[in-house]
Design an enzyme around this catalytic site. Structure first.
Site, PDB file in Angstrom:
ATOM      1  N   PHE A 130      47.325  -6.211   4.972  1.00  0.00           N
ATOM      2  CA  PHE A 130      48.502  -5.843   4.098  1.00  0.00           C
ATOM      3  C   PHE A 130      48.526  -4.580   3.942  1.00  0.00           C
ATOM      4  O   PHE A 130      47.871  -3.596   3.557  1.00  0.00           O
ATOM      5  CB  PHE A 130      48.336  -6.614   2.885  1.00  0.00           C
ATOM      6  CG  PHE A 130      49.367  -6.461   1.846  1.00  0.00           C
ATOM      7  CD1 PHE A 130      50.320  -7.062   1.685  1.00  0.00           C
ATOM      8  CD2 PHE A 130      49.387  -5.245   1.031  1.00  0.00           C
ATOM      9  CE1 PHE A 130      51.559  -6.913   1.044  1.00  0.00           C
ATOM     10  CE2 PHE A 130      50.540  -5.105   0.149  1.00  0.00           C
ATOM     11  CZ  PHE A 130      51.788  -5.811  -0.112  1.00  0.00           C
ATOM     12  N   ASP A 215      44.051   2.411   6.135  1.00  0.00           N
ATOM     13  CA  ASP A 215      44.774   2.313   4.959  1.00  0.00           C
ATOM     14  C   ASP A 215      43.915   1.922   3.731  1.00  0.00           C
ATOM     15  O   ASP A 215      43.220   1.060   3.669  1.00  0.00           O
ATOM     16  CB  ASP A 215      45.595   0.926   4.980  1.00  0.00           C
ATOM     17  CG  ASP A 215      46.432   0.442   3.893  1.00  0.00           C
ATOM     18  OD1 ASP A 215      46.260   1.307   2.693  1.00  0.00           O
ATOM     19  OD2 ASP A 215      47.425  -0.419   3.809  1.00  0.00           O
ATOM     20  N   LYS A 244      47.720   3.798  -4.997  1.00  0.00           N
ATOM     21  CA  LYS A 244      46.995   3.227  -6.297  1.00  0.00           C
ATOM     22  C   LYS A 244      46.366   4.075  -7.208  1.00  0.00           C
ATOM     23  O   LYS A 244      46.989   4.551  -8.219  1.00  0.00           O
ATOM     24  CB  LYS A 244      46.051   2.163  -5.733  1.00  0.00           C
ATOM     25  CG  LYS A 244      47.300   0.943  -5.039  1.00  0.00           C
ATOM     26  CD  LYS A 244      46.382  -0.541  -5.102  1.00  0.00           C
ATOM     27  CE  LYS A 244      47.548  -1.253  -4.924  1.00  0.00           C
ATOM     28  NZ  LYS A 244      47.417  -2.230  -3.605  1.00  0.00           N
TER      29      LYS A 244
HETATM   30  C1  LIG Z   1      48.760  -2.488  -2.692  1.00  0.00           C
HETATM   31  C2  LIG Z   1      48.407  -2.131  -1.094  1.00  0.00           C
HETATM   32  C3  LIG Z   1      49.581  -1.396  -0.332  1.00  0.00           C
HETATM   33  C4  LIG Z   1      51.089  -1.131  -0.986  1.00  0.00           C
HETATM   34  O1  LIG Z   1      51.037  -0.244  -1.969  1.00  0.00           O
HETATM   35  P1  LIG Z   1      52.320  -0.204  -2.991  1.00  0.00           P
HETATM   36  O2  LIG Z   1      51.916   0.822  -3.971  1.00  0.00           O
HETATM   37  O3  LIG Z   1      52.629  -1.495  -3.727  1.00  0.00           O
HETATM   38  O4  LIG Z   1      53.603   0.088  -2.020  1.00  0.00           O
HETATM   39  C5  LIG Z   1      49.425  -0.945   0.875  1.00  0.00           C
HETATM   40  N1  LIG Z   1      48.228  -1.176   1.408  1.00  0.00           N
HETATM   41  C6  LIG Z   1      47.170  -1.896   0.816  1.00  0.00           C
HETATM   42  C7  LIG Z   1      45.729  -1.932   1.734  1.00  0.00           C
HETATM   43  C8  LIG Z   1      47.375  -2.375  -0.544  1.00  0.00           C
HETATM   44  O5  LIG Z   1      46.413  -2.770  -1.121  1.00  0.00           O
END
Ligand SMILES: *Cc1c(COP(=O)(O)O)cnc(C)c1O
Length: 389
Positions: A130, A215, A244
């Site tokens: 994701f 990521d 985050k």
């Molecule tokens: C939450 C998340 C995203 C997206 O972040 P947003 O601030 O909601 O756009 C991307 N990659 C990972 C691994 C995430 O957990």
């Protein structure tokens, strides 16, 4: 109209909402409008690593708000410089940083940087991964649930099974700009990458001239017991995407990158709010507090404690408990939503990760007493058949 009625009347409809109104938080606790306390194992999907309303972050925001809130990165700023100085020294070799406002934007930037840097178009990502919901990051995201209804997505993306070195050898070619991967898959079910897999990814990318992007939007800032999860593997990525919990809850994203990332000329990419002094001040305070309170150390110790307690639960419904630090998945033999609702009735907030995994992402400052209460509640709901109705 009351609060719930007002939101229900005007909301986009994009969120499955729970009928609780939260108005205040402190540490790992959230308080509803009647003052009822909940233990927050969501942390806003992994944002509140430092806990809610951290006093040093709150003070930094309040102070900066009276001085300067916005400034485009064409001009210099004391708070941005302070944050760059901190961030450029977090991971040896990743001494440059691009600021944006969210996780998906950090992945968008990394994808664009990879294409600019290599002159290649192809991006390889992992199944179950994701990376966000804007069209580029969504193209890297694998699950149909997020993609359906939005096709055609961006061309040039392909997906390989996670933790499978052979598949990666085949997928990464001389046309690959980058391999984009979570070091611990979050939304996909809380699956840590094998150390050997990450090391192979580094080797294969080097052999083919592709860049390695990790990521760490969910796994970063202490969550897994190290500042970044990739530090468990000894691997040096070319780019590290984060967001985050970076600014203690204030919206902010960033890409940390190495000298292997090239061709970033003025105007090639940018962000209006990226690196604004308010978010930078919040992030400086958050990163300082993370160091002072040894957040990674707390996550390592508490993660081990929680994992052990969960594994000791005598619950036949549990298939597996897995994770890293305080990023923990409890995979059940059946769908988890009824159990998450039952936990909510016991004033414990937990997330799902896919259909069959309960995901726990508590603030890293959660107390051992709170962890005991969480485990006790999980034991009760999993051993109580009425929850499954
Ligand atoms: C939450 C998340 C995203 C997206 O972040 P947003 O601030 O909601 O756009 C991307 N990659 C990972 C691994 C995430 O957990």
């Amino acid at each position: 109209m009351n609060i719930i009625e007002i939101e229900s009347k005007h909301t986009s409809g994009l969120y499955g909402k729970q009928p609780i109104i939260f108005v205040r938080g402190q540490g790992a606790s959230l308080f509803d409008i009647d003052g009822i306390e909940y233990i927050d194992c969501n942390s806003g999907h992994g944002v509140a690593n430092l806990g809610h309303a951290h006093p040093k972050v709150a003070a930094a925001i309040a102070d900066q708000a009276t001085k300067l809130i916005t400034l485009f990165e064409t001009f210099y700023n004391d708070q941005r410089a302070a944050l760059m100085d901190k961030m450029g020294n977090l991971v040896p070799g990743l001494d440059r940083v691009f600021f944006c406002n969210s996780g998906t934007e950090s992945n968008e930037a990394a994808i664009k940087f990879a294409r600019l840097s290599t002159g290649r178009s192809q991006i390889v990502a992992a199944m179950r991964g994701f990376h966000g919901r804007t069209l580029g990051a969504l193209s890297a995201t694998h699950n149909k649930k997020y993609r359906e209804g939005f096709e055609p997505l961006v061309p040039g993306f392909s997906h390989v099974p996670f933790n499978n070195i052979e598949a990666l050898e085949k997928a990464i070619t001389e046309e690959t700009a980058a391999f984009l991967v979570e070091v611990v898959q979050g939304e996909g079910g809380v699956y840590p990458a094998d150390v050997a897999y990450m090391q192979a990814a580094r080797r294969i990318c080097d052999e083919k001239g592709a860049l390695l992007i990790v990521d760490e939007v969910q796994s970063g800032f202490g969550r897994t017991g190290k500042l970044f999860a990739v530090q468990h593997t000894g691997v040096q990525p070319d780019m590290l995407c984060c967001a985050k919990s970076l600014a203690g809850g204030v919206p902010m994203g960033a890409v940390l990158f190495a000298p292997t990332v090239k061709n970033l000329a003025p105007g090639a990419h940018g962000s209006t709010f990226g690196g604004n002094p308010l978010s930078c001040a919040a992030a400086v305070a958050a990163l300082t507090a993370m160091e002072e309170e040894d957040l990674p150390g707390q996550a390592a110790a508490k993660g081990e404690y929680l994992m052990k307690k969960l594994r000791e639960l005598d619950a036949p419904l549990i298939r597996e408990v897995r994770g890293l630090g305080l990023m923990i998945g409890i995979e059940l033999k059946q769908k988890v939503m009824p159990y998450i609702r039952a936990l909510q009735d016991k004033k414990i907030l937990a997330l799902n990760a896919g259909l069959t995994t309960i995901r726990l992402l508590p603030p890293l400052v959660i107390t051992y007493e709170q962890l005991d209460r969480v485990v006790e509640a999980i034991g009760e709901v999993l051993n109580n058949d009425s929850a499954a109705e």
